[in-house]
Write a protein that holds these residues in place. Structure first.
Motif, PDB file in Angstrom:
ATOM      1  N   THR A  24      -2.005   2.292  13.572  1.00 37.14           N
ATOM      2  CA  THR A  24      -2.659   2.744  12.341  1.00 37.14           C
ATOM      3  C   THR A  24      -1.607   2.840  11.250  1.00 37.14           C
ATOM      4  N   PRO A  25      -2.030   2.756  10.012  1.00 33.96           N
ATOM      5  CA  PRO A  25      -1.043   2.839   8.916  1.00 33.96           C
ATOM      6  C   PRO A  25      -0.313   4.164   8.930  1.00 33.96           C
ATOM      7  N   PRO A  26       0.954   4.201   8.583  1.00 33.41           N
ATOM      8  CA  PRO A  26       1.702   5.466   8.531  1.00 33.41           C
ATOM      9  C   PRO A  26       1.166   6.358   7.419  1.00 33.41           C
ATOM     10  N   SER A  27       1.249   7.675   7.658  1.00 31.66           N
ATOM     11  CA  SER A  27       0.746   8.638   6.665  1.00 31.66           C
ATOM     12  C   SER A  27       1.793   8.858   5.579  1.00 31.66           C
ATOM     13  N   GLY A  28       1.290   9.280   4.441  1.00 29.35           N
ATOM     14  CA  GLY A  28       2.200   9.587   3.324  1.00 29.35           C
ATOM     15  C   GLY A  28       3.081   8.408   2.902  1.00 29.35           C
ATOM     16  N   PRO A  29       2.505   7.216   2.764  1.00 27.53           N
ATOM     17  CA  PRO A  29       3.350   6.042   2.459  1.00 27.53           C
ATOM     18  C   PRO A  29       3.919   6.108   1.028  1.00 27.53           C
ATOM     19  N   LYS A  30       4.997   5.393   0.882  1.00 22.16           N
ATOM     20  CA  LYS A  30       5.591   5.229  -0.443  1.00 22.16           C
ATOM     21  C   LYS A  30       5.419   3.778  -0.906  1.00 22.16           C
ATOM     22  N   GLU A  31       5.378   3.618  -2.175  1.00 21.75           N
ATOM     23  CA  GLU A  31       5.183   2.276  -2.733  1.00 21.75           C
ATOM     24  C   GLU A  31       6.303   1.348  -2.244  1.00 21.75           C
ATOM     25  N   GLY A  32       5.906   0.176  -1.713  1.00 24.78           N
ATOM     26  CA  GLY A  32       6.863  -0.789  -1.189  1.00 24.78           C
ATOM     27  C   GLY A  32       7.111  -0.654   0.293  1.00 24.78           C
ATOM     28  N   GLN A  33       6.547   0.410   0.951  1.00 24.86           N
ATOM     29  CA  GLN A  33       6.753   0.611   2.374  1.00 24.86           C
ATOM     30  C   GLN A  33       6.002  -0.454   3.159  1.00 24.86           C
ATOM     31  N   ILE A  34       6.536  -0.896   4.321  1.00 22.38           N
ATOM     32  CA  ILE A  34       5.910  -1.940   5.124  1.00 22.38           C
ATOM     33  C   ILE A  34       5.807  -1.462   6.568  1.00 22.38           C
ATOM     34  N   TYR A  35       4.831  -2.097   7.306  1.00 16.54           N
ATOM     35  CA  TYR A  35       4.723  -1.875   8.745  1.00 16.54           C
ATOM     36  C   TYR A  35       3.955  -3.049   9.324  1.00 16.54           C
ATOM     37  N   PHE A  36       4.048  -3.240  10.646  1.00 22.26           N
ATOM     38  CA  PHE A  36       3.331  -4.312  11.332  1.00 22.26           C
ATOM     39  C   PHE A  36       2.179  -3.690  12.099  1.00 22.26           C
ATOM     40  N   ASP A  37       0.939  -4.177  11.818  1.00 18.48           N
ATOM     41  CA  ASP A  37      -0.250  -3.643  12.510  1.00 18.48           C
ATOM     42  C   ASP A  37      -0.342  -4.313  13.868  1.00 18.48           C
ATOM     43  N   SER A  38      -0.135  -3.526  14.913  1.00 16.72           N
ATOM     44  CA  SER A  38      -0.104  -4.064  16.270  1.00 16.72           C
ATOM     45  C   SER A  38      -1.455  -4.067  16.941  1.00 16.72           C
ATOM     46  N   THR A  39      -2.509  -3.693  16.165  1.00 21.50           N
ATOM     47  CA  THR A  39      -3.843  -3.648  16.739  1.00 21.50           C
ATOM     48  C   THR A  39      -4.264  -5.038  17.181  1.00 21.50           C
ATOM     49  N   THR A  40      -4.886  -5.112  18.344  1.00 23.25           N
ATOM     50  CA  THR A  40      -5.350  -6.392  18.860  1.00 23.25           C
ATOM     51  C   THR A  40      -6.359  -7.002  17.881  1.00 23.25           C
ATOM     52  N   GLY A  41      -6.155  -8.276  17.535  1.00 24.30           N
ATOM     53  CA  GLY A  41      -7.056  -8.938  16.589  1.00 24.30           C
ATOM     54  C   GLY A  41      -6.591  -8.856  15.159  1.00 24.30           C
ATOM     55  N   ASP A  42      -5.601  -8.013  14.877  1.00 24.04           N
ATOM     56  CA  ASP A  42      -5.085  -7.912  13.504  1.00 24.04           C
ATOM     57  C   ASP A  42      -3.741  -8.610  13.430  1.00 24.04           C
ATOM     58  N   LYS A  43      -2.726  -7.947  14.021  1.00 25.16           N
ATOM     59  CA  LYS A  43      -1.396  -8.545  14.093  1.00 25.16           C
ATOM     60  C   LYS A  43      -0.930  -9.076  12.735  1.00 25.16           C
ATOM     61  N   LYS A  44      -0.917  -8.210  11.736  1.00 27.92           N
ATOM     62  CA  LYS A  44      -0.513  -8.601  10.384  1.00 27.92           C
ATOM     63  C   LYS A  44       0.540  -7.639   9.838  1.00 27.92           C
ATOM     64  N   LEU A  45       1.289  -8.150   8.893  1.00 21.37           N
ATOM     65  CA  LEU A  45       2.306  -7.361   8.213  1.00 21.37           C
ATOM     66  C   LEU A  45       1.691  -6.808   6.934  1.00 21.37           C
ATOM     67  N   TYR A  46       1.810  -5.465   6.727  1.00 24.56           N
ATOM     68  CA  TYR A  46       1.207  -4.822   5.560  1.00 24.56           C
ATOM     69  C   TYR A  46       2.302  -4.202   4.685  1.00 24.56           C
ATOM     70  N   PHE A  47       2.004  -4.127   3.363  1.00 22.34           N
ATOM     71  CA  PHE A  47       2.867  -3.358   2.468  1.00 22.34           C
ATOM     72  C   PHE A  47       1.987  -2.472   1.602  1.00 22.34           C
ATOM     73  N   TYR A  48       2.592  -1.349   1.160  1.00 22.71           N
ATOM     74  CA  TYR A  48       1.841  -0.382   0.364  1.00 22.71           C
ATOM     75  C   TYR A  48       2.156  -0.620  -1.101  1.00 22.71           C
ATOM     76  N   ASN A  49       1.126  -0.913  -1.894  1.00 22.21           N
ATOM     77  CA  ASN A  49       1.326  -1.253  -3.316  1.00 22.21           C
ATOM     78  C   ASN A  49       1.235  -0.048  -4.231  1.00 22.21           C
ATOM     79  N   GLY A  50       1.255   1.124  -3.658  1.00 19.55           N
ATOM     80  CA  GLY A  50       1.158   2.343  -4.447  1.00 19.55           C
ATOM     81  C   GLY A  50      -0.234   2.909  -4.463  1.00 19.55           C
ATOM     82  N   THR A  51      -1.209   2.098  -4.043  1.00 19.40           N
ATOM     83  CA  THR A  51      -2.603   2.550  -4.014  1.00 19.40           C
ATOM     84  C   THR A  51      -3.211   2.329  -2.652  1.00 19.40           C
ATOM     85  N   GLN A  52      -2.982   1.152  -2.074  1.00 24.04           N
ATOM     86  CA  GLN A  52      -3.557   0.819  -0.773  1.00 24.04           C
ATOM     87  C   GLN A  52      -2.622  -0.102  -0.001  1.00 24.04           C
ATOM     88  N   TRP A  53      -2.969  -0.201   1.314  1.00 25.36           N
ATOM     89  CA  TRP A  53      -2.209  -1.126   2.156  1.00 25.36           C
ATOM     90  C   TRP A  53      -2.794  -2.529   2.007  1.00 25.36           C
TER      91      TRP A  53
END
Length: 350
Positions: A24-53
């Motif tokens: 799941t996305p990390p809580s309290g993200p900061k703008e520019g923060q990234i993480y890899f969604d390891s959920t089966t069927g997703d497997k995507k790299l996300y970044f936080y644009n200050g509003t949403q992932w």
């Protein structure tokens, strides 16, 4: 291991690194923060644009269809995945009808048919094309020559369909001459030619005339000899020289006098002076055998210097000398020297 300050690699590579995998996305993200969604069927790299992932790559959504409606003028871009289709209204800017002409006729390269008219509607749309057949194919021309006025001639082309075209060849006075005779046009130079710009002659230039005038400030000649009276033959009779224009004062000259066979010059344009040569400025002879001897030097002046020396000893000797005339000096001795024992040197002064 937590870093409580920024990690600056100063331009060095981050090698063999793994982006934090999370279900799941990390809580309290900061703008520019990234993480890899390891959920089966997703497997995507996300970044936080200050509003949403936002997924950095989206391989499930792409354009898979392009449709255009001629009825509504709408262009539809169909996309797969979760993205909605995009529609673009062209606001009627499209071809609503095709011309009722044979396309093969309008683009025929034989040269016998061509596009004659193109019809446009109020919006600038092409709504009709008409073609026509070339009617002058195989037309022949008759060529004739006629006078075109002063210093010009005209070539007339008359077609088999009675149409006419003409080509006029005209000249400029004093530059080119154009005349016609029968079916011929003659182009050449007139008797009097004016050239307003530079003229370069690659070969020899021969001028057959009585006067050659050069109005120029600088004359450069590669030849080191200037020949005057070049047409003279037989016994020479004509003087030749160089004249200097002096404006309000009399012109002066340097010339060769054929009568006296001498070079001479004038400083006033009237009186000429012979340019002296060696024999004009000095005279020498041997004397002796008498106490008084007249020596004729023919230097034309009494302004002469007379010197004597003994031939056997080469010593200077002195005697009485009288300038008897402009051509003669008289030398006197107390005792007569031997014949030819005294050398007399007479030189003109000034």
């Amino acid at each position: 291991m937590k870093h409580l300050s920024n990690l600056d690699l100063t331009g060095n590579e981050l090698q063999n690194a793994v982006i934090q995998p999370l279900g799941t996305p990390p809580s309290g993200p900061k703008e520019g923060q990234i993480y890899f969604d390891s959920t089966t069927g997703d497997k995507k790299l996300y970044f936080y644009n200050g509003t949403q992932w936002v997924a950095i790559q989206d391989t499930d959504n792409y354009v898979d269809e392009l449709a255009f409606s001629t009825a509504t003028g709408t262009l539809t871009l169909g996309r797969s995945g979760s993205l909605s289709d995009l529609t673009v209204s062209l606001d009627g800017r499209y071809l609503t009808a095709h011309p009722s002409t044979n396309p093969a006729t309008s683009v025929d390269n034989s040269g016998r048919t061509y596009i004659q008219d193109i019809t446009l509607d109020a919006f600038g749309h092409i709504i009709g094309i008409t073609s026509a057949t070339e009617t002058t194919e195989g037309k022949t021309y008759t060529v004739s020559v006629g006078a075109g006025g002063a210093n010009s001639s005209t070539i007339v082309l008359t077609g088999s369909d009675s149409s006419t075209d003409s080509v006029t060849i005209s000249g400029t006075n004093n530059e080119i001459q154009v005349t016609e005779s029968g079916d011929q046009i003659n182009i050449g130079l007139p008797d009097d030619v004016n050239i307003t710009n530079d003229l370069t002659v690659g070969g020899n230039l021969t001028v057959n005339g009585s006067v050659t005038t050069v109005n120029t400030e600088t004359i450069l000649l590669a030849d080191n000899i200037i020949t005057l009276n070049s047409n003279a033959t037989g016994t020479p009779t004509e003087n030749a020289g160089i004249e200097i224009e002096r404006g309000d004062l009399a012109n002066v000259y340097i010339r060769w006098n054929e009568t006296t066979d001498r070079w001479e010059f004038t400083n006033d344009g009237t009186n000429y002076n012979v340019i002296p040569v060696g024999s004009d400025s000095h005279y020498a002879t041997y004397i002796g055998g008498a106490t008084s001897i007249d020596v004729t030097h023919n230097l034309g002046t009494k302004d002469v210097r007379v010197e004597l020396y003994d031939v056997s000893t080469s010593e200077t000797v002195y005697s009485d000398i009288v300038r008897t005339s402009t051509s003669v000096v008289t030398i006197s001795f107390t005792t007569a020297p031997s014949a030819a024992s005294i050398r007399v040197l007479i030189s003109k002064v000034g």
